[in-house]
Design an enzyme around this catalytic site. Structure first.
Site, PDB file in Angstrom:
ATOM      1  N   ASN A   7      -0.640   4.300   7.850  1.00 10.85           N
ATOM      2  CA  ASN A   7      -0.494   2.957   8.541  1.00 10.85           C
ATOM      3  C   ASN A   7       0.413   3.483   9.826  1.00 10.85           C
ATOM      4  OD1 ASN A   7       0.790   0.858   9.916  1.00 10.85           O
ATOM      5  ND2 ASN A   7       0.138  -0.570   8.069  1.00 10.85           N
ATOM      6  N   GLU A  34      -3.402  -0.282  11.115  1.00 15.98           N
ATOM      7  CA  GLU A  34      -2.707  -1.030  12.264  1.00 15.98           C
ATOM      8  C   GLU A  34      -2.800  -0.037  13.632  1.00 15.98           C
ATOM      9  OE1 GLU A  34       0.629  -3.725  11.849  1.00 15.98           O
ATOM     10  OE2 GLU A  34       1.000  -2.617  10.043  1.00 15.98           O
ATOM     11  N   ASP A 145      -3.315   0.673   3.307  1.00 14.02           N
ATOM     12  CA  ASP A 145      -2.115  -0.330   3.164  1.00 14.02           C
ATOM     13  C   ASP A 145      -2.849  -1.322   2.389  1.00 14.02           C
ATOM     14  OD1 ASP A 145      -0.183  -1.595   3.216  1.00 14.02           O
ATOM     15  OD2 ASP A 145       0.136  -1.811   5.434  1.00 14.02           O
ATOM     16  N   ASN A 147      -0.503  -3.200   0.851  1.00 15.23           N
ATOM     17  CA  ASN A 147       0.478  -4.461   0.944  1.00 15.23           C
ATOM     18  C   ASN A 147       0.805  -4.799  -0.593  1.00 15.23           C
ATOM     19  OD1 ASN A 147       1.701  -4.440   3.285  1.00 15.23           O
ATOM     20  ND2 ASN A 147      -0.141  -5.683   4.328  1.00 15.23           N
ATOM     21  N   ASP A 216       1.093   1.843  -0.082  1.00 16.56           N
ATOM     22  CA  ASP A 216      -0.072   2.509   0.157  1.00 16.56           C
ATOM     23  C   ASP A 216      -0.595   3.370  -0.555  1.00 16.56           C
ATOM     24  OD1 ASP A 216       0.189   2.111   3.816  1.00 16.56           O
ATOM     25  OD2 ASP A 216       2.201   2.107   2.666  1.00 16.56           O
ATOM     26  N   ASP A 245       6.631   2.693  10.237  1.00 17.86           N
ATOM     27  CA  ASP A 245       7.515   2.389   9.049  1.00 17.86           C
ATOM     28  C   ASP A 245       6.914   2.923   7.807  1.00 17.86           C
ATOM     29  OD1 ASP A 245       5.749   0.337   9.503  1.00 17.86           O
ATOM     30  OD2 ASP A 245       6.904  -1.412   9.478  1.00 17.86           O
ATOM     31  N   HIS A 246       5.618   3.367   7.933  1.00 18.21           N
ATOM     32  CA  HIS A 246       4.945   3.602   6.731  1.00 18.21           C
ATOM     33  C   HIS A 246       4.727   5.530   6.836  1.00 18.21           C
ATOM     34  CE1 HIS A 246       2.869   0.150   5.269  1.00 18.21           C
ATOM     35  NE2 HIS A 246       3.005  -0.528   6.538  1.00 18.21           N
TER      36      HIS A 246
END
Length: 277
Positions: A7, A34, A145, A147, A216, A245-246
């Site tokens: 991501n 994303e 991802d 989530n 993930d 951030d991933h």
DNA sequence: ATGGCCTTTATCAAAGGA
């Protein structure tokens, strides 16, 4: 065969990192989430220059998924049949003889949010569609991802996260229901470091304090799980300047019995020739 | 302590992410 997911939280911002990452890691397939790019703005030529073909499904501002690959992908699809969704969260196709499904599961915002209900509907549709896909593809990988942090050990502080979005019972049950179709969480096929995560909040110095979640995932059909030789989280990429951030997650496939024998044979021949005067 | 950061948008404040 090396397959990865990442991501990137805006491909526009992260493109230099993605190109660098491809050079460094040489994956056969890299799935992105994303991307936040409309299709007409997708950086096809930059990625082609790095030696990768691309399929993508994007929209303005939010969401967006892509699949970068060395070899062409056939039987390309976007979205799930019968589940109308303006949000671009799923695409895939067949690479070599492996069916690859790249997903960006809705975040859910909060357990009382309408977006949480959308997340649960999305996951139910995914489960039913994957049931059918499994019946057609023995070699199937579903990655991206999710989530969802599936287990206590996938959360830095499971007490703190109890009942919260990304870790709520209904989300975790939905994840288990996907596994129960006949998928294996590749990360748990191997011994892993304690407190392994794939996402860390930008705030609170969360990365430095390793306050993360493992959300993930790379799920493998049984046949692919039998060929899997490694699954790792690339934490180094989260340490870069201006990171996503991933962190990326990578699996290594090709450990079928035939492959193992072939590679053992070549190692032996190298050893023999090295010993020759 | 209920925030903190990052990205995007017909920016200059607000929404969304996780």
């Amino acid at each position: 065969m090396k397959i990865a997911t990442w991501n990137v939280n805006s491909l526009k911002v992260r493109l230099p990192q993605v190109l660098e990452w491809l050079t460094l890691n040489q994956p056969d397939v890299l799935c992105l989430q994303e991307t936040k790019l409309q299709d007409e703005h997708f950086p096809v030529s930059e990625i082609a220059a790095a030696g990768y073909q691309t399929i993508y499904s994007g929209q303005k501002t939010y969401n967006g998924v892509a699949l970068l690959s060395r070899q062409p992908v056939s039987e390309v699809f976007t979205g799930m049949p019968g589940f109308e969704d303006p949000q671009k969260r799923l695409l895939g196709g067949v690479h070599d003889d492996v069916c690859v499904v790249c997903i960006y599961v809705p975040n859910g915002e909060h357990v009382t949010s309408e977006k949480y209900q959308y997340k649960l509907r999305w996951l139910a549709a995914l489960r039913e569609w994957l049931r059918e896909m499994l019946s057609r593809h023995r070699k199937l990988v579903v990655l991206g991802d999710f989530n969802i942090a599936p287990e206590d050990c996938d959360v830095h502080d499971s007490k703190l996260w109890e009942g919260k979005v990304l870790f709520s019972e209904l989300e975790r049950a939905a994840f288990r229901e996907v596994l129960d179709l006949g998928f294996i969480d590749s990360f748990r096929l191997f011994d892993q470091p304690e407190k392994s995560f794939t996402w860390w909040d930008y705030r609170m110095m969360a990365f430095r304090r390793n306050m993360g979640l493992r959300i993930d995932h790379i799920l493998l059909s049984r046949e692919l799980a039998g060929m899997c030789t490694a699954c790792v989280i690339d934490k180094a990429t989260r340490r870069l300047e201006r990171p996503s951030d991933h962190a990326p997650v990578i699996v290594e496939l090709g450990g079928s019995v035939q492959e193992k024998e072939r590679s053992a044979g070549s190692e032996a021949s190298i050893r023999v020739s090295a010993n020759e005067p």
